[in-house]
Design a protein around this motif. Structure first.
Motif, mmCIF file in Angstrom:
data_model
loop_
_atom_site.group_PDB
_atom_site.id
_atom_site.type_symbol
_atom_site.label_atom_id
_atom_site.label_comp_id
_atom_site.label_asym_id
_atom_site.label_seq_id
_atom_site.Cartn_x
_atom_site.Cartn_y
_atom_site.Cartn_z
ATOM 1 N N THR A 129 0.834 -1.209 0.000
ATOM 2 C CA THR A 129 0.000 0.000 0.000
ATOM 3 C C THR A 129 0.863 1.252 0.000
ATOM 4 O O THR A 129 0.566 2.231 -0.693
ATOM 5 C CB THR A 129 -0.929 0.015 1.227
ATOM 6 O OG1 THR A 129 -1.744 -1.143 1.214
ATOM 7 C CG2 THR A 129 -1.820 1.249 1.217
ATOM 8 N N ALA A 133 0.887 4.710 -2.055
ATOM 9 C CA ALA A 133 0.652 5.949 -1.314
ATOM 10 C C ALA A 133 1.792 6.951 -1.504
ATOM 11 O O ALA A 133 1.568 8.168 -1.521
ATOM 12 C CB ALA A 133 0.470 5.633 0.173
ATOM 13 N N ASP A 403 -5.083 9.036 0.012
ATOM 14 C CA ASP A 403 -4.629 7.930 0.850
ATOM 15 C C ASP A 403 -5.631 6.782 0.824
ATOM 16 O O ASP A 403 -5.275 5.608 0.718
ATOM 17 C CB ASP A 403 -4.432 8.394 2.304
ATOM 18 C CG ASP A 403 -3.021 8.895 2.557
ATOM 19 O OD1 ASP A 403 -2.188 8.796 1.639
ATOM 20 O OD2 ASP A 403 -2.758 9.380 3.670
ATOM 21 N N SER A 406 -5.491 5.003 -2.496
ATOM 22 C CA SER A 406 -4.315 4.146 -2.594
ATOM 23 C C SER A 406 -4.507 2.869 -1.789
ATOM 24 O O SER A 406 -4.175 1.765 -2.244
ATOM 25 C CB SER A 406 -3.072 4.888 -2.089
ATOM 26 O OG SER A 406 -2.807 6.028 -2.876
#
Length: 472
Positions: A129, A133, A403, A406
């Motif tokens: 992740t 991000a 965020d 993502s």
């Protein structure tokens, strides 16, 4: 950072390795590499682990628990507490990955292996992740698709490194050393992260966590996983229905909740963003059928563990190859690539019914060569669209929810793999995998598995065509 680089130069893949972006690129790629290499180590080792300590009925759980935990890790990035920066999340992800690898290495029974896989998955969810991000902090928009293509290249390298490590350690109890070698690598990355990555974004206000939606997603994935391991057909059906109900409940909760799990518009098919996420999910569900490829190659085709690992790893090589071939596509051509890729994946998966689901103990080269092309095609189809799907998500997500967008990419990726692995277990165990007849049961299980798992790919194709017609 890279924002000062002229637009004409930043559009090149080499710009990811310019002085101002080199160290972040290496660390983000390293996090993905840690996850990718381990994926192929485990895929190669699972038959050996089962032969050594038992637990064939839990085979699919090794993937399911890993990706369920990955969902938790990915969500944490979006709802992390105030003051927790992205690079601190990276440290935690690498440390957890190392701890999970150590648990797997020391496990005396399959249940402990599964616990280690869950800890690994939590760390992997954070690391992957964070790769997405950090993109907007490190690179200009012109390089977002190129950064996603780089991650595909990392998977291609893992294609060779992972099975090599797994194959070398596949004999007897030597599989434990394959997990042990990951521990110092993960810990070194955790130590280097604060000095090699920008802090990213600190949260100055607490973001409410969408506990109801998170809980319903995890419950749904667990229910499907239980369905894959129980014997009674009626109980499997009941658990599957309950899992679908939990997903429906999550969607309903997401639509009316003030604390949302997904970015705005992600649960309405009228929104392009929702269709993009659903395409991602369906493509990964279909791809998850690959977890049984090493097993069927070894049991039905007489292929050695190392060779079976390399054959299934061609899937990732296909993903990498097509990602590079289509990286320069934009606009409508990118949408065409997405649609074409979903169809290639669906056809490749379905055609394995005629090649993988057969008794070939002498490893006939013609049969294996044809199967190899289809395994490569499964990954090639996903690679044609994945980087473009990621780029669309980052462009379409509202500014205040980058965020969350993502994290949702990895959530869809993890859920697709989790549901796919669990459903693969349900199909395989329901159609003969655990049949004492051995060969006949394995042939039946393989035929049903790859026939049914072509359907999610076809559904993704229909959604991609819809996206293309409406212009995204």
């Amino acid at each position: 950072m890279a924002e000062t680089t002229p637009q004409a130069e930043t559009a090149r893949l080499s710009a990811l390795f310019r002085r101002e972006a080199l160290l972040p690129t290496m660390m983000l790629g390293g996090g993905v590499a840690l996850h990718a290499v381990e994926t192929y180590i485990t895929a190669t080792l699972m038959p050996s682990i089962v032969r050594d300590i038992g637990g064939l009925s839990l085979f699919a759980w090794a993937t399911t628990l890993y990706v369920i935990a990955s969902v938790v890790g990915s969500i944490y990035v979006a709802v992390r507490p105030a003051g927790v920066s992205l690079n601190r999340c990276y440290v935690a992800g690498a440390a957890l990955f190392g701890a999970g690898s150590l648990i797997c290495a020391l496990a005396p029974v399959m249940e402990i292996v599964l616990a280690g896989r869950a800890v690994q998955g939590l760390g992997a969810g954070l690391l992957v992740t964070l790769g997405y991000a950090f993109i907007r902090f490190v690179y200009p928009e012109a390089l977002w698709a190129k950064a996603s293509t780089l991650y595909a290249a990392v998977w291609g390298i893992a294609t060779f490194v992972g099975p090599s490590i797994g194959g070398v350690f596949a004999g007897g109890s030597a599989w434990r050393e394959a997990f042990l070698i990951l521990v110092p690598i993960a810990l070194a990355m955790a130590a280097l992260a604060p000095r090699r990555l920008p802090s990213g974004e600190d949260r100055h206000a607490v973001t409410p966590a969408p506990f109801a939606q998170i809980g319903l997603i995890l419950v749904s994935a667990m229910l499907v996983s239980f369905a894959g391991s129980v014997q009674a057909v009626w109980l499997r059906a009941a658990l599957a229905v309950a899992a679908v109900a939990a997903v429906a409940g999550m969607v309903a909760a997401e639509r009316r909740a003030s604390a949302r799990l997904l970015p705005a518009g992600a649960v309405s098919l009228a929104s392009p963003l929702a269709r993009i996420y659903l395409i991602m999910l369906l493509m990964l569900v279909a791809l998850a059928s690959d977890i049984y490829i090493p097993y069927f190659l070894q049991e039905l085709h007489g292929v050695a563990p190392l060779a079976s690992g390399y054959l299934v790893a061609l899937l990732a090589l296909g993903w990498t190859a097509s990602a590079f071939l289509t990286a320069g596509l934009t606009g409508r051509r990118a949408l065409v690539s997405i649609a074409t890729g979903t169809l290639v994946e669906a056809l490749s998966t379905g055609l394995l019914v005629f090649l993988l689901a057969r008794h070939n103990p002498q490893a006939d080269i013609v049969v294996l060569a044809a199967a190899t092309v289809l395994i490569f095609g499964m990954g090639f189809g996903v690679g044609m669209g994945w980087a473009h799907l990621v780029t669309l998500v980052l462009k379409l997500a509202p500014d205040g929810e980058k965020d969350k967008a993502s994290a949702a990419i990895v959530t869809m990726q993890a859920l697709g793999t989790a549901f796919g692995a669990a459903l693969a277990g349900v199909v395989a165990n329901s159609t003969g995998l655990l049949d004492p007849g051995g060969v006949a049961g394995n042939i039946s299980a393989a035929a049903w598995l790859y026939g049914l798992f072509a359907l999610p790919g076809l559904a993704a194709f229909a959604l991609a065509v819809s996206l293309l017609r409406r212009g995204g």
